[in-house]
Write an enzyme that holds these catalytic residues in place. Structure first.
Site: not given
Ligand code: HSE
Length: 409
Positions: A100, A200
């Site tokens: 991402k 995101k």
């Molecule tokens: N570190 C991210 C989470 C992993 O905890 O959602 C997935 O993108």
């Protein structure tokens, strides 16, 4: 048969290897041909794993091999993957990534190269792990003006908040356990400070509205300041605290933020617990649509990666357009965004009266667990007015925390 290469044999890379190997039959059927992992790039050796037979330490082996048609980037980071992904696209190879940070920073440029070279740059796993959200937005929700996207986009923080809520634990203690169990990274900053969710929601906003959302312009707050007392207030208000990414397409423009919010128990996102993610999309024709599933983890993420590999193989000679241009998206200053908040203030009767005179139309809430303070649930304000009022109150009383609340219009 189609040859693919995997860049990185970490959590996601090893998951991709496992999915391709274990589900060979169904994947061959869906893709219309067998998918063969010809190379895996990693600096390490894996003497006890089959992968060692296809391991390379040199990306040039992959880039210069014309028989490799799909490159899977699951390394993490931005600079090195960007170099490798760009080179692969320029060599007319399809690229699939779960990264991402790379997509949020370089997505439109890489999509542009993919289009010029008549290949595909696919990144389903970059948001919501195994949840098929991006393809749904790009391919299914195409008849609607998207009015809102709201999601629990980070599994680590959702796990922490769920444990704090259900077991009355403190943030630091849950984080420590999450790290011991391998749910949270050794350096959890990107998750707990909201940076991961910010990238995101930037990707989701770009796909929803067709322009490039700069993640650096999105107001981002993490969950490090959430305490057990905040959770007590949430319970008193029949709500839960969730770290959400929100973007809204309003007549005034597009707004976006990531922050912990109090969501009433009836809210569709309030029951999304543990490391699960969910994304709620509102279209002007379809209304509300919600996607739910595992937002992280080796196999769920790998499932989304491999589904992109299948899509690339199905469209081997066709670039499938993505409605995400390089044009910059104007994101409204948060000053104008309407919010409501729970503001915790130290003190008693005198401070309550003063607080209510500043937060006109506010409502007082108290909890047993903190007898030396109270909270005001404010009326709907703009972010700017809310911030100004908090500054005003802070001059002669202690404002302990402020948590936004859902404003439904
Ligand atoms: N570190 C991210 C989470 C992993 O905890 O959602 C997935 O993108």
């Amino acid at each position: 048969m189609v040859n693919i290469a995997i860049l990185g044999f970490g959590t996601v890379g090893s998951g991709v290897y496992e999915v391709v190997t274990k589900n060979k039959e169904v994947i061959t059927r869906k893709a219309g041909m067998e998918i063969n992992i010809k190379y895996v790039l990693d600096l390490r050796e894996f003497p006890d794993h089959d992968v060692n037979k296809v391991l390379t330490h040199n990306v040039e082996d992959i880039l210069n091999d014309e028989s490799v048609q799909v490159v899977v980037e699951v390394m993490g980071g931005v600079d090195v993957p960007y170099k490798f992904v760009k080179a692969a696209l320029e060599k007319e190879k399809h690229v699939v990534t779960s990264n991402k940070a790379l997509v949020a920073a370089k997505g439109p440029e890489l999509l542009h190269i993919a289009k010029q070279k008549n290949v595909n740059f696919l990144f389903e796993a970059s948001v919501g792990g195994g949840i098929p959200i991006l393809r749904s937005m790009n391919r299914s929700l195409t008849a609607d003006v998207i009015l809102e996207v709201m999601g629990i986009l980070n599994g680590t923080t959702n796990y922490i908040l769920t444990e704090m809520t259900e077991n009355g634990l403190a943030f630091d203690d849950v984080l420590k356990t999450a790290q011991e169990l391998g749910y949270a990274e050794k350096d959890p900053t990107a998750d707990v400070e909201g940076y991961d969710a910010c990238r995101k929601i930037a990707i989701l906003s770009s796909l929803a509205y067709g322009k490039t959302a700069n993640f650096e312009e999105i107001l981002t707050e993490g969950i490090t300041k959430i305490t057990k007392i905040d959770i007590s207030y949430a319970k008193k208000c029949k709500s839960v605290i969730k770290l959400v990414g929100v973007s809204k397409n309003t007549p005034e423009g597009i707004s976006a933020f990531v922050a912990p919010m109090l969501l009433p128990k009836e809210h569709p996102l309030s029951n999304v617990n543990g490391s699960f993610n969910a994304i709620f999309v509102k279209g002007n024709m379809v209304g509300d649509v919600m996607f739910y599933g595992r937002g992280a983890g080796s196999l769920p993420t790998a499932s989304a990666v491999v589904s992109d590999v299948v899509a690339a193989v199905r469209h081997k000679h066709l670039h499938v357009d993505v409605d995400w241009t390089t044009e910059k998206m104007e994101i409204l200053s948060n000053d104008h965004v309407k919010v409501k908040a729970l503001v915790r203030i130290a003190g008693g009767e005198e401070q309550k009266q003063k607080a209510l005179s500043v937060f006109e139309g506010g409502e007082i809430v108290t909890v047993e667990e903190a007898k030396d303070e109270f909270a005001v649930i404010t009326a709907i304000e703009t972010e700017k007015t809310l911030a100004e009022k908090i500054v005003q109150l802070s001059k002669d009383m202690e404002v302990r925390n402020r948590i936004r609340m859902e404003v439904s219009e």
